[in-house]
Design a protein around this motif. Structure first.
Motif, PDB file in Angstrom:
ATOM      1  N   HIS A 183       0.853  -1.189   0.000  1.00  0.00           N
ATOM      2  CA  HIS A 183       0.000   0.000   0.000  1.00  0.00           C
ATOM      3  C   HIS A 183       0.890   1.242   0.000  1.00  0.00           C
ATOM      4  CE1 HIS A 183      -2.825   3.007   1.732  1.00  0.00           C
ATOM      5  NE2 HIS A 183      -3.684   2.360   0.976  1.00  0.00           N
ATOM      6  N   PRO A 184       0.569   2.243  -0.833  1.00  0.00           N
ATOM      7  CA  PRO A 184       1.475   3.385  -0.978  1.00  0.00           C
ATOM      8  C   PRO A 184       1.768   4.134   0.327  1.00  0.00           C
ATOM      9  CG  PRO A 184      -0.542   3.675  -2.283  1.00  0.00           C
ATOM     10  CD  PRO A 184      -0.574   2.293  -1.740  1.00  0.00           C
ATOM     11  N   GLN A 185       0.864   4.064   1.293  1.00  0.00           N
ATOM     12  CA  GLN A 185       1.107   4.780   2.554  1.00  0.00           C
ATOM     13  C   GLN A 185       1.823   3.926   3.602  1.00  0.00           C
ATOM     14  OE1 GLN A 185      -2.976   5.860   3.090  1.00  0.00           O
ATOM     15  NE2 GLN A 185      -2.528   8.053   2.986  1.00  0.00           N
ATOM     16  N   THR A 186       2.186   2.698   3.250  1.00  0.00           N
ATOM     17  CA  THR A 186       2.926   1.862   4.196  1.00  0.00           C
ATOM     18  C   THR A 186       4.404   2.241   4.103  1.00  0.00           C
ATOM     19  OG1 THR A 186       1.307   0.085   4.060  1.00  0.00           O
ATOM     20  CG2 THR A 186       3.518  -0.508   4.822  1.00  0.00           C
ATOM     21  N   LEU A 187       4.889   2.897   5.142  1.00  0.00           N
ATOM     22  CA  LEU A 187       6.228   3.488   5.106  1.00  0.00           C
ATOM     23  C   LEU A 187       7.141   2.902   6.163  1.00  0.00           C
ATOM     24  CD1 LEU A 187       5.494   7.365   4.981  1.00  0.00           C
ATOM     25  CD2 LEU A 187       5.608   5.763   3.055  1.00  0.00           C
ATOM     26  N   MET A 193       7.459   1.526  11.556  1.00  0.00           N
ATOM     27  CA  MET A 193       6.504   1.323  10.469  1.00  0.00           C
ATOM     28  C   MET A 193       5.334   2.279  10.597  1.00  0.00           C
ATOM     29  SD  MET A 193       7.791  -0.809   8.500  1.00  0.00           S
ATOM     30  CE  MET A 193       6.388  -0.698   7.369  1.00  0.00           C
ATOM     31  N   ARG A 194       4.857   2.752   9.469  1.00  0.00           N
ATOM     32  CA  ARG A 194       3.555   3.416   9.398  1.00  0.00           C
ATOM     33  C   ARG A 194       2.689   2.561   8.480  1.00  0.00           C
ATOM     34  NH1 ARG A 194       2.060   5.787  13.284  1.00  0.00           N
ATOM     35  NH2 ARG A 194       0.304   6.496  12.027  1.00  0.00           N
ATOM     36  N   ILE A 195       1.615   2.033   9.017  1.00  0.00           N
ATOM     37  CA  ILE A 195       0.676   1.224   8.230  1.00  0.00           C
ATOM     38  C   ILE A 195      -0.675   1.848   8.518  1.00  0.00           C
ATOM     39  CG2 ILE A 195      -0.154  -1.133   7.760  1.00  0.00           C
ATOM     40  CD1 ILE A 195       2.529  -1.998   9.313  1.00  0.00           C
ATOM     41  N   GLU A 196      -1.007   2.855   7.723  1.00  0.00           N
ATOM     42  CA  GLU A 196      -2.011   3.833   8.144  1.00  0.00           C
ATOM     43  C   GLU A 196      -3.427   3.294   8.276  1.00  0.00           C
ATOM     44  OE1 GLU A 196      -1.024   6.425   9.358  1.00  0.00           O
ATOM     45  OE2 GLU A 196       0.895   6.961   8.436  1.00  0.00           O
ATOM     46  N   ARG A 197      -3.738   2.161   7.671  1.00  0.00           N
ATOM     47  CA  ARG A 197      -5.108   1.656   7.789  1.00  0.00           C
ATOM     48  C   ARG A 197      -5.257   0.698   8.966  1.00  0.00           C
ATOM     49  NH1 ARG A 197      -6.146  -0.381   1.813  1.00  0.00           N
ATOM     50  NH2 ARG A 197      -4.234  -1.500   2.369  1.00  0.00           N
ATOM     51  N   LYS A 198      -4.218   0.674   9.815  1.00  0.00           N
ATOM     52  CA  LYS A 198      -4.244  -0.230  10.979  1.00  0.00           C
ATOM     53  C   LYS A 198      -4.206   0.572  12.280  1.00  0.00           C
ATOM     54  CE  LYS A 198      -3.621  -4.104   8.587  1.00  0.00           C
ATOM     55  NZ  LYS A 198      -4.848  -4.906   8.402  1.00  0.00           N
ATOM     56  N   LEU A 199      -4.582  -0.103  13.368  1.00  0.00           N
ATOM     57  CA  LEU A 199      -4.440   0.492  14.692  1.00  0.00           C
ATOM     58  C   LEU A 199      -2.963   0.531  15.081  1.00  0.00           C
ATOM     59  CD1 LEU A 199      -7.403  -1.361  16.442  1.00  0.00           C
ATOM     60  CD2 LEU A 199      -7.358   1.034  15.715  1.00  0.00           C
ATOM     61  N   MET A 236     -14.810   4.559  13.625  1.00  0.00           N
ATOM     62  CA  MET A 236     -13.628   4.440  14.476  1.00  0.00           C
ATOM     63  C   MET A 236     -12.591   3.517  13.850  1.00  0.00           C
ATOM     64  SD  MET A 236     -14.979   4.447  18.354  1.00  0.00           S
ATOM     65  CE  MET A 236     -16.665   3.910  18.180  1.00  0.00           C
ATOM     66  N   SER A 237     -12.951   2.864  12.742  1.00  0.00           N
ATOM     67  CA  SER A 237     -12.021   1.950  12.081  1.00  0.00           C
ATOM     68  C   SER A 237     -11.125   2.713  11.116  1.00  0.00           C
ATOM     69  CB  SER A 237     -12.827   0.899  11.303  1.00  0.00           C
ATOM     70  OG  SER A 237     -12.106   0.445  10.182  1.00  0.00           O
ATOM     71  N   PRO A 238      -9.789   2.637  11.301  1.00  0.00           N
ATOM     72  CA  PRO A 238      -8.908   3.347  10.366  1.00  0.00           C
ATOM     73  C   PRO A 238      -9.038   2.829   8.928  1.00  0.00           C
ATOM     74  CG  PRO A 238      -7.634   2.018  11.936  1.00  0.00           C
ATOM     75  CD  PRO A 238      -9.054   1.981  12.381  1.00  0.00           C
ATOM     76  N   GLN A 239      -9.334   1.546   8.776  1.00  0.00           N
ATOM     77  CA  GLN A 239      -9.517   1.017   7.417  1.00  0.00           C
ATOM     78  C   GLN A 239     -10.785   1.597   6.782  1.00  0.00           C
ATOM     79  OE1 GLN A 239      -7.633  -1.924   6.014  1.00  0.00           O
ATOM     80  NE2 GLN A 239      -8.735  -1.824   4.080  1.00  0.00           N
ATOM     81  N   MET A 240     -11.894   1.639   7.540  1.00  0.00           N
ATOM     82  CA  MET A 240     -13.153   2.150   6.987  1.00  0.00           C
ATOM     83  C   MET A 240     -13.075   3.645   6.715  1.00  0.00           C
ATOM     84  SD  MET A 240     -15.110  -0.252   6.299  1.00  0.00           S
ATOM     85  CE  MET A 240     -16.591   0.651   5.867  1.00  0.00           C
ATOM     86  N   ASP A 241     -12.222   4.346   7.472  1.00  0.00           N
ATOM     87  CA  ASP A 241     -12.112   5.787   7.277  1.00  0.00           C
ATOM     88  C   ASP A 241     -11.554   6.162   5.918  1.00  0.00           C
ATOM     89  OD1 ASP A 241     -13.243   6.298   9.628  1.00  0.00           O
ATOM     90  OD2 ASP A 241     -11.560   7.374  10.512  1.00  0.00           O
TER      91      ASP A 241
END
Lengths: 256, 291
Positions: free
Chosen positions: A187-191, A211-217, B215-220
């Motif tokens: 993913h392009p935002q995974t840095l 790591m930055r994996i922006e779609r994760k907690l 609240m889900s970063p993926q859904m956002d």
């Protein structure tokens, strides 16, 4: 329809009402201790992952204007690792640091900090969501993980990328680790991030690289990165669930 | 609510047993209750991991809208709980901030052990409970909507008619005077009841689902615009909490109304479907007459 209510039914009703309140909470705790029940609850995880990925595809995480950057990027988990190898690197100002890229790749690689900083980088102002519920916004710069993987050439059949870290958050001699699949890895935002808010990543936030994996907690975005390993499976690592927190019952997906 | 009249005359009027709730509705009602209990308990467990609410996209840690805190008294070092609502601070030892754990010892905790699933602090399991029952609840809710449309439960029993809007003031007065409806009036939902049910189904439930997903970063990556509209991710978390509180308030009033309207009859109607309705004797109809 017209028969009078039977007494047994009435008794049942009264019993149910009285029992419900008392039994419910201790019942929930008893259920929470049953491995079978805990596994059944885990059914929601693949559903979350599949539905959310289906709906969102490759979309990018939101990026924010500089005015929204939080005054302090609150650190959590390890904030000052005490493992001997990390202390030695920190003492040298990370001059001896090498990021290793190993595993199922054609060409294993290693990078000094200067080499990583000299590579084409991506800058993004994103929101960091902790599993605990809070959020902070920060500006990250780093090398897309996909670019490093392309340099190393991932072998066919490889499925996951494991991040091995310097910190011993469990205080048991083990090291923090995490894993994602190739979909998130490319993913392009995974840095592999080297700077936070225009300065080198501070120790509290994962120096020298995190790591930055922006779609994760947050727990899916490891700090104090030592080695990136491409693997077919993570079952042989530590608890076998793919990460420090996953080995402690957290979900591997980590996207909600 | 198809009625199957079964007159039983008496001095106090005629009693009829009707089929008030059909079986799919009864099943979905109780599944919904169990899901809601699991969701509230596990939700409070998740809240306890960071017992503070904010407005906006990120957390302004120094200025929460709502927070529970554990403090220590200067001299004795004794723990006490403080709840902050904006700038107001209230001591809430025993309930919020500091409460007895399962060993009977005062300890720092947002909501007390008896209100969370699991009882002791366990964010990982709280999340598992929450997401599992969120799915079950959403699927049950979708079945309820589909069934309500197909069976015309929604259009016949729940939809507000012109007459319902007109009757709101009288219904408020009836509730305040604890006056029970009788006859056909008792067999149908009153306008306040309709509004409460419609509000829960068509406002609260969608708000809870959307703010939950926000609240889900993926859904956002998809819901970003909506999250902006809501006021940010932390605002979504706050609204999710408020929606939960309103669900709990609804449930309390709902149970209160069941007791007020006759707990045995009401409970039976939701377990077996059968509901007894009294039709006033002709001599009574004058004083009980409507309009």
């Amino acid at each position: 329809m017209n028969e009078p209510m039977r007494p047994s039914r009435r008794r049942l009703l009264r019993g149910a009402l009285a029992g419900a309140g008392v039994g419910l909470l201790s019942g929930c705790d008893a259920l929470s201790r049953m491995p079978g029940f805990i596994d059944a609850l885990e059914l929601a995880e693949p559903l979350n992952q599949r539905l959310q990925r289906l709906l969102t595809g490759d979309r990018l995480a939101r990026e924010f204007p500089a005015s929204m950057i939080s005054p302090v990027f609150r650190p959590n988990g390890s904030t000052d690792p005490q493992t001997p190898e990390y202390l030695a690197l920190k003492a040298s100002g990370f001059g001896d640091y090498r990021l290793l890229l190993r595993g199922r790749v054609e060409k294993p690689l290693e990078f000094s900090l200067e080499a990583i900083r000299a590579m084409p980088s991506r800058t993004q102002i994103t929101r960091h969501d902790c599993v605990e519920g809070w959020s902070v916004i920060g500006k990250w710069a780093g090398v897309p993980l996909g670019a490093l993987l392309e340099m190393a050439r991932v072998k066919p059949g490889a499925r996951y990328v494991v991040f091995h870290c310097f910190d011993d958050y469990g205080k048991d001699g083990s090291r923090y680790y995490e894993s994602i699949d190739l979909l998130d890895a490319y993913h392009p935002q995974t840095l592999v991030a080297h700077s936070l808010n225009d300065a080198p990543v501070p120790v509290a936030n994962g120096a020298p690289l995190r790591m930055r994996i922006e779609r994760k907690l947050g727990y899916k975005q490891p700090k104090y990165l030592r080695m990136i390993e491409v693997v077919d499976s993570y079952a042989h690592l530590q608890g076998g669930k793919g990460g420090f927190w996953e080995d402690r019952d957290y979900d591997w997906y980590g996207g909600i | 609510m198809s009625s199957e009249p079964m007159p039983q005359s008496s001095a106090a009027g005629a009693w009829r047993t009707i089929l008030r709730h059909r079986w799919p509705l009864r099943w979905m009602h109780w599944i919904n209750l169990f899901c809601m209990l699991a969701l509230v308990g596990s939700g409070l467990q998740i809240f306890n991991a960071h017992p503070a609410l904010y407005w906006g996209e990120d957390s302004h840690f120094a200025t929460p809208l709502f927070a529970t805190q554990a403090m220590q008294r200067g001299g004795s070092g004794e723990l006490y709980g403080v709840t902050r609502i904006g700038a107001v601070r209230i001591e809430t030892t025993g309930v919020l901030g500091v409460s007895e754990n399962q060993q009977g010892k005062l300890s720092a905790k947002g909501f007390p052990d008896w209100s969370t699933i699991p009882g002791s602090r366990n964010l990982a399991l709280g999340r598992r409970w929450h997401f599992f029952f969120a799915w079950l609840w959403a699927i049950n809710g979708a079945c309820y909507l589909a069934w309500s449309l197909a069976s015309r439960h929604l259009s016949r029993d729940l939809a507000m008619r012109r007459r319902d809007w007109r009757e709101i003031p009288r219904s408020i007065a009836d509730h305040l005077r604890f006056r029970h409806p009788a006859g056909d009036e008792a067999a149908r939902y009153n306008p306040l009841q309709k509004l409460a049910y419609l509000g829960v189904v068509f406002v609260l439930a969608p708000v809870a689902i959307l703010t939950g997903l926000s609240m889900s970063p993926q859904m956002d990556t998809l819901l970003g615009g909506l999250v902006d509209l809501i006021g940010g991710r932390q605002a979504a978390r706050t609204i999710h909490f408020v929606a939960m509180s309103l669900f709990v308030l609804f449930a309390l009033v709902h149970v209160l109304m069941v007791f007020y309207a006759g707990p045995i009859n009401e409970m039976r109607s939701m377990i077996t479907g059968r509901f007894r309705v009294r039709y006033p004797a002709p001599s009574e109809t004058k004083e009980n007459g409507h309009e």
